[in-house]
Motif scaffolding. Structure first.
Motif, PDB file in Angstrom:
ATOM      1  N   PRO A   1       8.632   7.805  -4.601  1.00 21.92           N
ATOM      2  CA  PRO A   1       8.741   6.358  -4.377  1.00 21.92           C
ATOM      3  C   PRO A   1      10.182   5.906  -4.565  1.00 21.92           C
ATOM      4  O   PRO A   1      10.897   6.415  -5.426  1.00 21.92           O
ATOM      5  N   VAL A   2      10.600   4.983  -3.756  1.00 20.61           N
ATOM      6  CA  VAL A   2      11.927   4.407  -3.885  1.00 20.61           C
ATOM      7  C   VAL A   2      11.809   3.274  -4.902  1.00 20.61           C
ATOM      8  O   VAL A   2      10.918   2.438  -4.811  1.00 20.61           O
ATOM      9  N   GLU A   3      12.689   3.250  -5.878  1.00 24.63           N
ATOM     10  CA  GLU A   3      12.581   2.300  -6.985  1.00 24.63           C
ATOM     11  C   GLU A   3      12.713   0.844  -6.542  1.00 24.63           C
ATOM     12  O   GLU A   3      12.046  -0.025  -7.058  1.00 24.63           O
ATOM     13  N   PHE A   4      13.554   0.563  -5.592  1.00 16.13           N
ATOM     14  CA  PHE A   4      13.849  -0.814  -5.218  1.00 16.13           C
ATOM     15  C   PHE A   4      13.297  -1.116  -3.835  1.00 16.13           C
ATOM     16  O   PHE A   4      13.647  -0.481  -2.881  1.00 16.13           O
TER      17      PHE A   4
ATOM     18  N   VAL B   1      10.206   2.469   1.622  1.00 14.83           N
ATOM     19  CA  VAL B   1       9.352   2.426   0.439  1.00 14.83           C
ATOM     20  C   VAL B   1       9.184   3.824  -0.135  1.00 14.83           C
ATOM     21  O   VAL B   1       9.219   4.008  -1.349  1.00 14.83           O
ATOM     22  N   ARG B   2       9.023   4.816   0.717  1.00 18.74           N
ATOM     23  CA  ARG B   2       8.845   6.207   0.290  1.00 18.74           C
ATOM     24  C   ARG B   2       9.968   7.064   0.858  1.00 18.74           C
ATOM     25  O   ARG B   2      10.374   6.891   1.993  1.00 18.74           O
ATOM     26  N   ALA B   3      10.424   8.017   0.050  1.00 22.14           N
ATOM     27  CA  ALA B   3      11.441   8.972   0.493  1.00 22.14           C
ATOM     28  C   ALA B   3      10.774  10.342   0.582  1.00 22.14           C
ATOM     29  O   ALA B   3      10.363  10.896  -0.430  1.00 22.14           O
ATOM     30  N   TYR B   4      10.634  10.859   1.788  1.00 22.83           N
ATOM     31  CA  TYR B   4       9.964  12.139   1.993  1.00 22.83           C
ATOM     32  C   TYR B   4      10.900  13.334   1.852  1.00 22.83           C
ATOM     33  O   TYR B   4      10.445  14.442   1.627  1.00 22.83           O
TER      34      TYR B   4
ATOM     35  N   LEU C   1       0.825  -1.211   0.000  1.00 27.99           N
ATOM     36  CA  LEU C   1       0.000   0.000   0.000  1.00 27.99           C
ATOM     37  C   LEU C   1       0.859   1.260   0.000  1.00 27.99           C
ATOM     38  O   LEU C   1       0.491   2.275  -0.591  1.00 27.99           O
ATOM     39  N   LEU C   2       2.012   1.196   0.654  1.00 25.32           N
ATOM     40  CA  LEU C   2       2.921   2.341   0.638  1.00 25.32           C
ATOM     41  C   LEU C   2       3.448   2.612  -0.767  1.00 25.32           C
ATOM     42  O   LEU C   2       3.828   3.736  -1.085  1.00 25.32           O
ATOM     43  N   ALA C   3       3.450   1.599  -1.602  1.00 23.48           N
ATOM     44  CA  ALA C   3       3.914   1.765  -2.982  1.00 23.48           C
ATOM     45  C   ALA C   3       2.842   2.403  -3.873  1.00 23.48           C
ATOM     46  O   ALA C   3       3.103   2.678  -5.035  1.00 23.48           O
ATOM     47  N   THR C   4       1.651   2.655  -3.332  1.00 30.89           N
ATOM     48  CA  THR C   4       0.571   3.287  -4.082  1.00 30.89           C
ATOM     49  C   THR C   4       0.518   4.778  -3.757  1.00 30.89           C
ATOM     50  O   THR C   4       1.370   5.291  -3.036  1.00 30.89           O
ATOM     51  N   ASP C   5      -0.509   5.451  -4.258  1.00 26.44           N
ATOM     52  CA  ASP C   5      -0.688   6.882  -4.003  1.00 26.44           C
ATOM     53  C   ASP C   5      -1.465   7.182  -2.720  1.00 26.44           C
ATOM     54  O   ASP C   5      -1.759   8.334  -2.439  1.00 26.44           O
ATOM     55  N   MET C   6      -1.796   6.160  -1.942  1.00 26.82           N
ATOM     56  CA  MET C   6      -2.558   6.377  -0.709  1.00 26.82           C
ATOM     57  C   MET C   6      -1.715   7.132   0.309  1.00 26.82           C
ATOM     58  O   MET C   6      -0.501   6.945   0.386  1.00 26.82           O
ATOM     59  N   THR C   7      -2.376   7.976   1.100  1.00 24.52           N
ATOM     60  CA  THR C   7      -1.674   8.692   2.158  1.00 24.52           C
ATOM     61  C   THR C   7      -1.458   7.770   3.349  1.00 24.52           C
ATOM     62  O   THR C   7      -2.083   6.710   3.459  1.00 24.52           O
ATOM     63  N   ILE C   8      -0.588   8.192   4.253  1.00 22.47           N
ATOM     64  CA  ILE C   8      -0.318   7.426   5.475  1.00 22.47           C
ATOM     65  C   ILE C   8      -1.610   7.234   6.271  1.00 22.47           C
ATOM     66  O   ILE C   8      -1.893   6.137   6.752  1.00 22.47           O
ATOM     67  N   ALA C   9      -2.403   8.292   6.393  1.00 24.75           N
ATOM     68  CA  ALA C   9      -3.658   8.212   7.138  1.00 24.75           C
ATOM     69  C   ALA C   9      -4.627   7.227   6.496  1.00 24.75           C
ATOM     70  O   ALA C   9      -5.299   6.449   7.194  1.00 24.75           O
ATOM     71  N   GLU C  10      -4.707   7.232   5.175  1.00 23.75           N
ATOM     72  CA  GLU C  10      -5.607   6.306   4.477  1.00 23.75           C
ATOM     73  C   GLU C  10      -5.166   4.860   4.671  1.00 23.75           C
ATOM     74  O   GLU C  10      -5.997   3.972   4.880  1.00 23.75           O
ATOM     75  N   ILE C  11      -3.872   4.629   4.615  1.00 24.91           N
ATOM     76  CA  ILE C  11      -3.353   3.271   4.829  1.00 24.91           C
ATOM     77  C   ILE C  11      -3.635   2.821   6.259  1.00 24.91           C
ATOM     78  O   ILE C  11      -4.076   1.700   6.497  1.00 24.91           O
ATOM     79  N   GLY C  12      -3.394   3.711   7.226  1.00 26.85           N
ATOM     80  CA  GLY C  12      -3.663   3.378   8.622  1.00 26.85           C
ATOM     81  C   GLY C  12      -5.117   3.041   8.859  1.00 26.85           C
ATOM     82  O   GLY C  12      -5.441   2.082   9.567  1.00 26.85           O
TER      83      GLY C  12
END
Length: 72
Positions: free
Chosen positions: A61-64, A49-52, A19-30
């Motif tokens: 998004p982190v590629e690997f 997974v994500r680089a802020y 889910l972190l690899a998608t466009d969902m926000t942290i709150a939506e995933i939680g």
């Protein structure tokens, strides 16, 4: 008096990472996974997974993501 939560299974963590690899926000995933935003952020920090890059609302998004590739 360390942790008060419960242990996440590998399957649960794998789903959060996916889910972190998608466009969902942290709150939506939680909300979807029924856990705190802090737990999602901790999983993201561990698996990178994500680089802020210092920003709170946008990320790159982190590629690997080795965790997802090793589990396939």
């Amino acid at each position: 008096m360390a942790g008060k939560g419960f242990h996440f299974t590998d399957d649960y963590v794998r789903r959060v990472v996916a889910l972190l690899a998608t466009d969902m926000t942290i709150a939506e995933i939680g909300e979807r996974m029924s856990c705190s935003r802090t737990s999602i952020v901790t999983i993201n920090r561990k698996f990178q997974v994500r680089a802020y890059a210092g920003r709170r609302s946008t990320w790159e998004p982190v590629e690997f993501c080795s965790f997802l590739q090793n589990q396939s």
